[in-house]
Structure formats: structure tokens, C-alpha cells
Enzyme design. Structure first.
Site, PDB file in Angstrom:
ATOM      1  N   SER A 125      34.781 -16.356  83.506  1.00  0.00           N
ATOM      2  CA  SER A 125      35.580 -16.391  84.547  1.00  0.00           C
ATOM      3  C   SER A 125      36.408 -15.399  84.621  1.00  0.00           C
ATOM      4  O   SER A 125      37.203 -14.765  83.870  1.00  0.00           O
ATOM      5  CB  SER A 125      36.301 -17.846  84.536  1.00  0.00           C
ATOM      6  N   ASN A 148      44.756  -7.549  81.371  1.00  0.00           N
ATOM      7  CA  ASN A 148      44.853  -7.925  82.652  1.00  0.00           C
ATOM      8  C   ASN A 148      46.053  -8.953  82.643  1.00  0.00           C
ATOM      9  O   ASN A 148      46.287  -9.719  81.849  1.00  0.00           O
ATOM     10  CB  ASN A 148      43.483  -8.481  83.243  1.00  0.00           C
ATOM     11  N   LEU A 206      45.966 -15.641  87.971  1.00  0.00           N
ATOM     12  CA  LEU A 206      45.159 -16.762  88.394  1.00  0.00           C
ATOM     13  C   LEU A 206      45.168 -16.460  90.142  1.00  0.00           C
ATOM     14  O   LEU A 206      45.048 -17.688  90.825  1.00  0.00           O
ATOM     15  CB  LEU A 206      45.729 -18.041  88.001  1.00  0.00           C
ATOM     16  N   CYS A 208      45.240 -19.700  80.326  1.00  0.00           N
ATOM     17  CA  CYS A 208      45.489 -18.274  80.905  1.00  0.00           C
ATOM     18  C   CYS A 208      46.924 -17.862  80.499  1.00  0.00           C
ATOM     19  O   CYS A 208      47.786 -18.787  80.507  1.00  0.00           O
ATOM     20  CB  CYS A 208      45.730 -18.781  82.398  1.00  0.00           C
ATOM     21  N   GLY A 262      37.603  -7.429  75.640  1.00  0.00           N
ATOM     22  CA  GLY A 262      36.750  -6.183  75.430  1.00  0.00           C
ATOM     23  C   GLY A 262      36.346  -6.174  74.079  1.00  0.00           C
ATOM     24  O   GLY A 262      36.646  -6.979  73.225  1.00  0.00           O
ATOM     25  N   GLY A 301      32.356 -10.881  79.563  1.00  0.00           N
ATOM     26  CA  GLY A 301      33.846 -10.866  80.336  1.00  0.00           C
ATOM     27  C   GLY A 301      34.113  -9.312  80.876  1.00  0.00           C
ATOM     28  O   GLY A 301      33.371  -8.938  81.657  1.00  0.00           O
TER      29      GLY A 301
END
Lengths: 245, 303
Positions: free
Chosen positions: B21, B69, B73, B131, B218, B266
Site C-alpha cells: 500500500s 516518506n 495518508l 501510519c 527500502g 514497497g
């Protein structure tokens, strides 16, 4: 947009911090001036977005400033080096809106995409005036190339070492123009926006992730909703722009 | 012929690769690069009740072997996801999709899950309680076993689809939280979300991200993700979607050996839009080299 392999044909210092690189490869997905290339570099996780300066049938040229580790690495690439890149990203400038006497304004690293734009507009039979702004004479590049294309070129430098002393907006007084195209740092874009007497298109810059409109890393809040600078931009119409500061 | 298929709570998928996601949008951008039906499935962008713009820019920073990042959302809201994104996805993706749902209250999680439960295209609901880039929501539900269990119960009460709880690595004991979710009725666990980090710009001497902190993902996080999948596998008996820094077919196999039944990809999609495709295409070679004929057989095989 396409992902392709490119070969470095040349990579040379043009001016202080400023390099010109020619890349040979499939450029068929480039549609408009103002689009960009997203270059994968060994040892760097994120690609580097660089605006396309110009292109031919089998190669493209970028002009970039070596101001960080990624672009410094690029500056060290020798002829023959291979790079993978996504090409033809972003919306680019719409040349149909130019009117007969378009004014193009670029500052520093924002100048390169205006080169192909100038070429296209001149091919369309337009009378093109270009204002190129630099910090000083030792950072200036491409002046004779713009002149050779056939544009009316005005130079400004912040320190007065070349052309008009001052900012690009100081050169706008008294010019007769039908439309405004601008690319440069955001304070310059804002100053041009405030002073310009016509509609126009402004090319923005933002830190990017994917470059293809997925990650929402480079989103800009415009008057008409959010814009992904990489996909819906980098060029925004004047009426869409909502200054954030 | 190598068998790549796996089973997630009754959902049979042709291979274990699931773009994570936030790195795959709602699918159609990638459909411009390749046929996304080759994927096992994918998890769409975290969706909330209301549309969200997210955090101010800059939202992205680079790191050694990864990126940060702080999107916050950004999403079009559940109504437009159902009315616009899912119909558009149907044009390019014929498999069940994983719906990633986030929220700022138990009621919001339940509302969104109840809405998405009615969508035939959705195979699994992945509930994001992890999140790191929003305040008063997201990760705050995923940091204690009690609150994670409360969200699980609220969601399970309103849906018949399998519910996978997506957990944060920014906790002391992720296995304890996973066990609480299982006890509250979760059908599976997704882990890990990103690790909270930051960068400072040396010239301006200020944080690079406007949100100050962001989530690190990553290859840099792969060993941490692997360790956490290992710990959760020891603590629960429900399937795990393992993710965090996966970028090669060998990473996929390693993640499955640690206990993942399927594997999220991802940040690799951000670096290279073809990353998930390349991993799927190279899995059979890795399997052959390692003497694996059926991928499902190796799940948890290192324990």
C-alpha cells in the site's frame, strides 16, 4: 513514458556548477518541451528528475547543476557510461497557447527546458523573447544557443556582471508579449506571476519519489485540486496556481 | 514446473507478490508499464472516510539504501475509491485486490470497512494501524495490544472478508501486538510498515521533511522486517504478509522462510516501476537454484 537504456555521448562543464549531458537512446516517448527524464544512478535509491533541454531523433540533452551528491555523481560520468531512465515524464508546456509574441523567462537551472520550447515556438512562426536570469556571468550558459535559434534574448545577472543588473522581473518592463512561460526557483516564479500581464504556464519543482504519479510525494495544492508535480505537472496554468507562502 | 501459488485465508493467489500500500496507487499507473494481472494481488493506497490532502511538501527524502516518506495518508476518501478508483481498476485488474483502510477513530475504521466489505473486487481488507505520518490516528492504534485488539474487533464486527492487521515496527514487542490481534479475531497480519526516521539538510540546517519525521523503507530495513516476521510467526498461527525492503526474488524466499505466506514489495516500486514484475519473473529461477518446487512449502521453513 518509457523506461530505456541510454548511453552518455558527452558530458561537459558548461559554466560554474552547470553540466550538459547528451544521452543516446529511445526518446520516442518525449511529446513536449518541459517534460523530464527520471534517471537511475548507481548507489542512489531514488532516481533524479532532470528536465529535458532538447532532443533529436535518437538522443536527448539535459543541462543540470551539480548541487548535491546525485548530480555530482552525474557530473563524473564519462562518455560511454550506461544509464537507465524513465523518459517523457510530466505534462510539458502547451505551445498552442503562446499567441504571436510569447515571452519565456528562465532562472538558472530552470532555463534548460525553455530551449526546446523556444525552438518549437520559433518553428511555429512565433516571435519569441527570452529572458535568462543568472546569479553572475560565470554561471551563464546557452546564451548564444538561444540567439542562434532566432530568439530575442535578454540577460539579467543578480550581480550585474552580465546584461541587466537585477532579477528577471527587472527585464520585463516595457516588453510587448502575448503569453508567459516561466521556469525557475519558486520565488522567481512568484515574482514573474505577480508582474506578468498575460496568461501563462509556470513549471514547478518538488522533491519526487516515483516520478510516475503513484507515491504522492510531490503533490501541490492548486486552485483546482491537488496536482502531482511529476504527472499533472511540472507545468501548471497560471489560473491553477495557489502560492503556498 | 515451479508452483508459486499461495493461500491467504482462503484467497488463492498465483504468486506471493503483493505491491504494498502506498507504493502502487490504485493500480492503473502501473498498468501503463505492464499487465498487472501477473501480480498475486496488490494493496491499494491507504483509504480513510474523508478525502485527505496529506502533509505539506517536501514529503520525500533519500537515505542510504532506502527512502523516507511523510505523505500523510493522502487519498480521495472511501466514497471516491468505491465510485471511481475501483471501477477504473476493474478495467486493468481482474483479480481480487487488497483494500488498505486507515482511520482516526474506531468508528471510522468500522465505517470504511463496512463500506468496502460490499465490494466484490476486494479479497482482503488490510487495516492500517501503523501510519507513522499522521497525528492522533494511524500508528497510535498499533502501539499497544489493547488498542490494536479494539480496532480488530470493531472491524471484524462489520465485515465478512478476511481482515489483516498491518502493524508498525515502531513498538517494543510487535509479537505481543500481533497475538492480541489474532485473539481479537484477525485473519492475518501484515508487517512491517515503515520505521520512523528523519534527515537534516546540511545547508539549511533544518529537517528535510516538512513533517520533520518520516517513514524509512527500502533495502535498509529488510533485516529488521525479517526479524519481526520471524517473531510474529512464532507468536501467531494466522497467515502473515511479510514486507519491508524486499527487492529481489531471493528476498522473497528469505521472507517466506521467516514465516511470510505472501510478500509485500514497497519502496522497490518507487525506485523502479518494473520491480514487482522483475521479482515475479525471477522467482522460478531462484526456486530452481534453491531446490524449491512449491513455494508454499517453505513458509516458516527456517524455524
Amino acid at each position: 513514458m518509457k523506461k530505456n537504456k541510454f548511453i552518455v555521448k558527452s558530458n561537459r562543464l558548461l559554466a560554474k556548477y552547470t553540466y550538459e549531458m547528451e544521452l543516446k537512446g529511445d526518446i520516442s516517448s518525449i511529446k513536449r518541451p518541459g517534460q523530464f527524464i527520471h534517471i537511475e544512478l548507481d548507489g542512489f535509491f531514488l532516481r533524479r528528475p532532470i528536465s529535458i533541454c532538447d532532443w533529436t531523433a535518437s538522443s536527448l540533452t539535459i543541462v543540470y547543476k551539480a548541487v548535491g551528491r546525485g548530480t555530482e555523481y552525474m557530473a563524473g560520468l564519462a562518455e560511454g557510461a550506461e544509464l537507465e531512465a524513465l523518459v517523457g515524464l510530466g505534462n510539458g508546456f502547451d505551445t498552442q497557447k503562446s499567441g504571436e509574441k510569447p515571452l519565456l523567462i528562465g532562472g538558472g537551472a530552470g532555463i534548460p527546458p525553455l530551449y526546446a520550447l523556444t525552438r518549437k515556438l520559433l518553428e511555429n512562426g512565433k516571435k519569441v523573447t527570452v529572458v535568462l536570469g543568472f546569479n553572475s556571468a560565470d554561471e551563464a550558459f546557452y546564451i548564444s544557443k538561444f540567439t542562434t535559434l532566432g530568439a530575442n534574448v535578454i540577460i539579467t545577472t543578480a550581480d550585474g556582471s552580465l546584461g541587466v543588473r537585477g532579477l528577471v522581473t527587472d527585464a520585463m518592463d516595457g516588453l510587448d508579449y502575448s503569453y508567459t512561460y516561466a521556469c525557475g526557483p519558486e520565488p522567481m516564479l512568484k515574482a514573474v506571476y505577480d508582474k506578468a500581464l498575460t496568461d501563462g504556464q509556470y513549471s514547478f519543482e518538488e522533491r519526487m519519489g516515483c516520478g510516475i504519479g503513484v507515491c504522492m510525494g510531490c503533490v501541490y495544492r492548486s486552485k483546482t485540486g491537488y496536482k502531482r508535480i511529476c504527472k499533472d505537472g511540472p507545468v501548471l496554468e497560471k489560473e491553477e496556481i495557489l502560492w503556498q507562502t | 514446473m515451479a508452483d508459486l501459488s499461495v493461500n491467504l485465508s482462503g484467497l488463492h493467489i498465483s504468486n506471493p507478490i503483493i505491491p504494498a500500500s502506498g507504493t502502487f496507487g490504485f493500480g492503473h499507473e502501473f498498468a501503463g508499464f505492464y499487465d498487472i494481472n501477473i501480480l498475486g494481488s496488490f494493496s491499494f493506497k491507504g483509504t480513510t472516510r474523508e478525502p485527505r490532502f496529506g502533509n505539506p511538501a517536501p514529503r520525500i527524502a533519500e537515505a542510504s539504501a532506502g527512502m523516507l516518506n511523510a505523505i500523510g495518508l493522502q487519498n480521495p476518501g472511501i466514497d471516491r475509491v468505491i465510485s471511481e478508483e475501483l471501477p477504473r481498476l476493474r478495467q486493468v485488474f481482474s483479480k481480487p485486490v487488497i483494500a488498505n483502510i486507515s482511520g482516526f477513530s474506531l468508528e471510522e475504521y468500522a465505517y470504511c470497512c463496512e463500506r468496502i466489505d460490499k465490494e466484490e473486487q476486494v479479497g482482503i481488507i488490510e487495516v492500517n494501524i501503523s501510519c507513522p505520518n499522521v497525528r492522533d490516528g494511524g500508528m497510535s492504534f498499533g502501539t499497544t495490544p489493547e488498542s490494536a485488539a479494539a480496532v480488530t474487533r470493531a472491524v471484524k464486527a462489520v465485515t465478512t472478508k478476511p481482515v489483516y492487521m498491518k502493524l508498525s515496527p515502531n513498538v517494543t514487542d510487535i509479537a505481543e501486538i500481533a497475538a492480541a490481534c489474532e485473539e481479537a479475531g484477525a485473519d492475518g497480519i501484515s508487517l512491517i510498515n515503515t520505521l520512523t526516521g528523519m534527515r537534516i539538510d546540511l545547508k539549511s540546517r533544518k529537517p528535510v521533511l516538512s513533517n520533520i519525521t518520516g517513514g524509512l523503507s527500502g533495502p535498509a530495513v529488510f533485516p529488521i522486517a525479517l526479524r519481526m516476521v520471524w517473531e510474529v510467526y512464532e507468536a501467531v498461527s494466522i497467515p502473515i504478509i511479510g514486507m519491508g525492503g524486499v527487492s529481489t526474488a531471493d528476498d522473497v524466499i528469505e521472507m517466506m522462510l521467516a514465516g511470510a505466506a505472501a510478500v509485500g514489495v514497497g519502496a522497490a516500486n518507487i525506485r523502479d516501476p518494473f520491480a514487482s514484475k522483475k521479482i515475479i519473473e525471477s522467482l522460478p529461477d531462484s526456486m530452481e537454484r534453491l531446490g524449491i518446487s512449491r513455494l508454499a512449502d517453505i513458509i516458516g521453513g527456517a524455524h
